[in-house]
Each structure stands twice: as structure tokens, then as C-alpha cells.
Scaffold this motif. Structure first.
Motif, mmCIF file in Angstrom:
data_model
loop_
_atom_site.group_PDB
_atom_site.id
_atom_site.type_symbol
_atom_site.label_atom_id
_atom_site.label_comp_id
_atom_site.label_asym_id
_atom_site.label_seq_id
_atom_site.Cartn_x
_atom_site.Cartn_y
_atom_site.Cartn_z
ATOM 1 N N ILE A 60 3.538 -30.452 6.165
ATOM 2 C CA ILE A 60 3.863 -31.481 5.169
ATOM 3 C C ILE A 60 3.075 -32.757 5.475
ATOM 4 C CG2 ILE A 60 6.202 -30.612 4.777
ATOM 5 C CD1 ILE A 60 7.208 -33.001 6.476
ATOM 6 N N LEU A 61 3.055 -33.638 4.515
ATOM 7 C CA LEU A 61 2.464 -34.955 4.708
ATOM 8 C C LEU A 61 3.578 -35.911 5.081
ATOM 9 C CD1 LEU A 61 -0.285 -36.431 4.451
ATOM 10 C CD2 LEU A 61 0.407 -37.079 2.141
ATOM 11 N N MET A 62 3.533 -36.440 6.300
ATOM 12 C CA MET A 62 4.577 -37.346 6.768
ATOM 13 C C MET A 62 4.099 -38.788 6.621
ATOM 14 S SD MET A 62 6.615 -37.544 10.419
ATOM 15 C CE MET A 62 7.765 -36.222 10.033
ATOM 16 N N ASN A 63 4.880 -39.569 5.935
ATOM 17 C CA ASN A 63 4.560 -40.979 5.701
ATOM 18 C C ASN A 63 5.668 -41.827 6.325
ATOM 19 O OD1 ASN A 63 3.520 -43.380 4.746
ATOM 20 N ND2 ASN A 63 4.406 -43.146 2.701
ATOM 21 N N ILE A 64 5.406 -42.362 7.499
ATOM 22 C CA ILE A 64 6.394 -43.190 8.181
ATOM 23 C C ILE A 64 6.115 -44.653 7.844
ATOM 24 C CG2 ILE A 64 7.318 -43.923 10.408
ATOM 25 C CD1 ILE A 64 6.685 -41.204 11.509
ATOM 26 N N VAL A 65 7.088 -45.288 7.203
ATOM 27 C CA VAL A 65 6.943 -46.683 6.781
ATOM 28 C C VAL A 65 7.801 -47.564 7.677
ATOM 29 C CG1 VAL A 65 7.204 -48.320 4.884
ATOM 30 C CG2 VAL A 65 6.553 -45.937 4.407
ATOM 31 N N ASN A 66 7.182 -48.527 8.318
ATOM 32 C CA ASN A 66 7.886 -49.483 9.158
ATOM 33 C C ASN A 66 8.180 -50.723 8.321
ATOM 34 O OD1 ASN A 66 8.542 -51.590 11.016
ATOM 35 N ND2 ASN A 66 7.565 -50.404 12.663
ATOM 36 N N LEU A 67 9.438 -50.856 7.910
ATOM 37 C CA LEU A 67 9.805 -51.963 7.037
ATOM 38 C C LEU A 67 9.762 -53.297 7.756
ATOM 39 C CD1 LEU A 67 12.823 -50.306 5.169
ATOM 40 C CD2 LEU A 67 10.452 -50.490 4.399
ATOM 41 N N GLY A 68 10.015 -53.265 9.052
ATOM 42 C CA GLY A 68 10.007 -54.514 9.803
ATOM 43 C C GLY A 68 8.616 -55.118 9.905
ATOM 44 N N GLU A 69 7.620 -54.277 10.163
ATOM 45 C CA GLU A 69 6.243 -54.767 10.315
ATOM 46 C C GLU A 69 5.430 -54.606 9.038
ATOM 47 O OE1 GLU A 69 4.491 -52.895 13.673
ATOM 48 O OE2 GLU A 69 6.179 -53.331 15.010
ATOM 49 N N ARG A 70 6.046 -54.056 8.000
ATOM 50 C CA ARG A 70 5.394 -53.850 6.707
ATOM 51 C C ARG A 70 4.093 -53.046 6.846
ATOM 52 N NH1 ARG A 70 7.334 -56.907 2.486
ATOM 53 N NH2 ARG A 70 8.942 -58.426 3.044
ATOM 54 N N LYS A 71 4.195 -51.922 7.512
ATOM 55 C CA LYS A 71 3.035 -51.045 7.633
ATOM 56 C C LYS A 71 3.497 -49.596 7.570
ATOM 57 C CE LYS A 71 2.927 -50.610 12.690
ATOM 58 N NZ LYS A 71 2.115 -50.799 13.913
ATOM 59 N N ARG A 72 2.550 -48.701 7.363
ATOM 60 C CA ARG A 72 2.889 -47.290 7.285
ATOM 61 C C ARG A 72 1.849 -46.470 8.039
ATOM 62 N NH1 ARG A 72 1.384 -44.731 1.394
ATOM 63 N NH2 ARG A 72 -0.890 -44.961 1.530
ATOM 64 N N GLU A 73 2.305 -45.262 8.460
ATOM 65 C CA GLU A 73 1.419 -44.329 9.154
ATOM 66 C C GLU A 73 1.518 -42.987 8.463
ATOM 67 O OE1 GLU A 73 1.329 -44.627 13.597
ATOM 68 O OE2 GLU A 73 3.077 -45.917 13.234
ATOM 69 N N LEU A 74 0.384 -42.526 7.956
ATOM 70 C CA LEU A 74 0.318 -41.295 7.189
ATOM 71 C C LEU A 74 -0.352 -40.206 8.033
ATOM 72 C CD1 LEU A 74 1.093 -40.528 4.234
ATOM 73 C CD2 LEU A 74 -1.314 -40.865 3.643
ATOM 74 N N SER A 75 0.301 -39.017 8.140
ATOM 75 C CA SER A 75 -0.283 -37.951 8.947
ATOM 76 C C SER A 75 0.249 -36.594 8.503
ATOM 77 C CB SER A 75 0.052 -38.159 10.428
ATOM 78 O OG SER A 75 1.456 -38.069 10.636
ATOM 79 N N LEU A 76 -0.494 -35.546 8.888
ATOM 80 C CA LEU A 76 -0.022 -34.185 8.658
ATOM 81 C C LEU A 76 0.973 -33.823 9.750
ATOM 82 C CD1 LEU A 76 -3.331 -32.327 7.730
ATOM 83 C CD2 LEU A 76 -1.500 -33.010 6.176
ATOM 84 N N PHE A 77 2.016 -33.103 9.362
ATOM 85 C CA PHE A 77 3.054 -32.732 10.322
ATOM 86 C C PHE A 77 3.320 -31.236 10.195
ATOM 87 C CE2 PHE A 77 7.575 -32.271 11.567
ATOM 88 C CZ PHE A 77 7.479 -32.762 12.862
ATOM 89 N N THR A 78 3.112 -30.499 11.283
ATOM 90 C CA THR A 78 3.325 -29.053 11.287
ATOM 91 C C THR A 78 4.800 -28.755 11.561
ATOM 92 O OG1 THR A 78 1.084 -28.676 12.117
ATOM 93 C CG2 THR A 78 2.651 -26.865 12.320
ATOM 94 N N ILE A 79 5.420 -28.011 10.652
ATOM 95 C CA ILE A 79 6.844 -27.691 10.777
ATOM 96 C C ILE A 79 7.055 -26.309 11.373
ATOM 97 C CG2 ILE A 79 8.999 -27.371 9.509
ATOM 98 C CD1 ILE A 79 8.035 -29.361 7.485
ATOM 99 N N ASN A 80 6.294 -25.339 10.919
ATOM 100 C CA ASN A 80 6.421 -23.968 11.419
ATOM 101 C C ASN A 80 5.082 -23.263 11.276
ATOM 102 O OD1 ASN A 80 6.307 -22.519 8.749
ATOM 103 N ND2 ASN A 80 8.176 -23.703 8.391
#
Length: 260
Positions: A60-80
């Protein structure tokens, strides 16, 4: 899509980014399952069920958004690792073997063939994410195998079919394991001897299976893997004991030759 508080206590400086991703995913999946269980219990919707990582897309495409620092990190994430692939057609040289086993099963010449399907079912249920069913299936294989062996050693010892049926009804599964089979095929059947195949199976497969069916326990991925591996190890030891006694129990030996 899931939102959690930006001060959620999951981040530690010494942990890698991948470790944080894994913890976030596990936490969110656990929370989702709590809501699913609550929904199912409330609505009685039997088309809905808890999910595990093996049921989802492999990547999946994982989009982690840090609301405190107002930034995001987008990456591929292997589940299985359940990536779809095209299966090959059965090879011509294997067709005769399939027909041979078909005839054996159709004529009910070998009860071990049916028991083997539970090993494959356990592997499939693990791959599909049905953890409880995987453990129940692999334990079912062990119970069928042991009862078949016990029945056949009684038969080869001269006991009649009626007496065998009566004895099977009187003996519990664990009494056969602990007290009966050693007399006929030898080997180690003491469930208290630590780190032996039977000890591993008893604690990592049999007891977990009982917790599932008697107490509603839901196992973890790690517990399922240990349960299946321990049962397979114990199963191999049982089959090895039978092979070493093949001259005493001819029909059992024929069963193994037929499914070879």
C-alpha cells in the motif's frame, strides 16, 4: 484513512522509521478490528468479520502526516507476500500420479489422503489471514493421523472391528497420545519432556487450539506460525516411528507407500 493524535506515544528516537511504520500499522489494524467486532456483535451482520494483514493488498501507499510539524512522509509499505501470480498447468508426467491418487481416494483405500488435506488447509488459512482456523486445521490433521495409526495397530494386533470401535470410543485423544502409542510404535510420548517434538506440539499447537475452541482466544501471527511448525515436526516424528515398525504393521506401511 485513519487519524490519530500527533502526540500519540509511539515514536522513540532510537527506533527506525520502518519500525514506527510497523507499530502504527499494527496499532491501527487492532483498533479497526475492535470496531468491526463491536459492529458485528451489535448488528449480527455475518457478512462482516475481523481482518488480518494477509487479507489486504500486498503493498500500500502509506502517507504519514505530522499535524504538529505540518509535514508528511509518503512511502510504499509492504503488508504481506501474497502477490498474485499465474499458476502453471499440471505437467504431463504428473497426470498419472494424480489419477492414481484419485482412484485410491475414490475407492477409500487410504484414509491418510483425507487427513493430508488439513495440512494444506492450515497453510492456506494462514496465508489468507484466518489464524484461528489455521491452528484448528493443523491440529485436526494430528488427531486424524494419530487415530488412524492407533486403529491400524489395533487391527494388526488381531483385534476385531467391533472391539476397535469400542476401544476408540472409550479412549480420549490425549490418553491415546500419552499411554497407548508408545506400547505399539515406541518413541518419546512424554508431554513433560521439554524441547522435544511432542512437548513443542503440546504447548504450541494443542494448548493454543484448546484456548481457541474452548475459551474464544484469537491467536497472533507468531503463534500460528509456531503452532503449524510444531505440529509438522511432531507429525514427522510420528511417521518416522511408523516407518521403523513397518514390518509389524503392514497395512500402515501400505498407506504411506500409496501417498508417497
Amino acid at each position: 484513512v485513519v487519524a490519530i493524535s500527533y502526540d500519540f506515544l509511539i515514536h522513540k528516537e532510537e527506533e527506525s522509521y520502518r519500525s514506527i511504520q510497523n507499530k502504527l500499522f499494527d496499532y491501527l489494524l487492532d483498533e479497526l478490528n475492535k470496531q468491526i467486532i463491536a459492529y458485528v456483535t451489535s448488528t449480527k451482520d455475518d457478512s462482516c468479520f475481523r481482518i488480518n494483514k494477509e487479507m489486504l493488498f500486498p503493498i500500500i501507499l502509506m502517507n504519514i502526516v505530522n499535524l504538529g510539524e505540518r509535514k508528511r512522509e509518503l512511502s510504499l509499505f509492504t503488508i504481506n507476500m501474497n502477490v498474485p501470480y499465474k499458476k502453471e498447468s499440471i505437467k504431463h508426467k504428473n497426470i498419472n500420479d494424480c489419477l492414481r491418487l484419485y482412484n485410491i481416494y475414490n475407492e477409500q483405500l487410504n484414509p491418510l489422503i483425507h487427513s493430508e488435506s488439513y495440512v494444506l488447509k492450515a497453510n492456506r488459512k494462514l496465508r489468507e489471514g484466518y489464524y484461528d482456523e489455521a491452528i484448528i486445521s493443523i491440529q485436526t490433521n494430528i488427531e486424524i493421523l494419530i487415530r488412524i495409526i492407533y486403529r491400524e495397530v489395533l487391527f494388526d494386533s488381531g483385534m476385531s472391528e467391533v472391539d476397535i470401535e469400542n476401544k476408540l470410543e472409550d479412549k480420549s485423544f490425549m490418553s491415546i497420545v500419552k499411554k497407548e502409542l508408545q506400547k505399539y510404535i515406541g518413541g518419546t510420548w512424554d508431554v513433560t519432556r521439554e524441547e522435544t517434538p511432542i512437548w513443542n506440539w503440546y504447548h504450541k499447537t494443542y494448548k493454543i487450539r484448546n484456548k481457541i475452541v474452548h475459551a474464544g482466544y484469537y491467536p497472533t501471527f507468531e503463534e500460528v506460525c509456531l503452532a503449524i511448525d510444531s505440529a509438522k515436526e511432531f507429525r514427522n516424528c510420528i511417521l518416522e516411528r511408523v516407518r521403523k515398525n513397518k514390518s509389524k504393521y503392514l497395512r500402515l506401511n501400505d498407506y504411506f507407500i500409496l501417498v508417497k
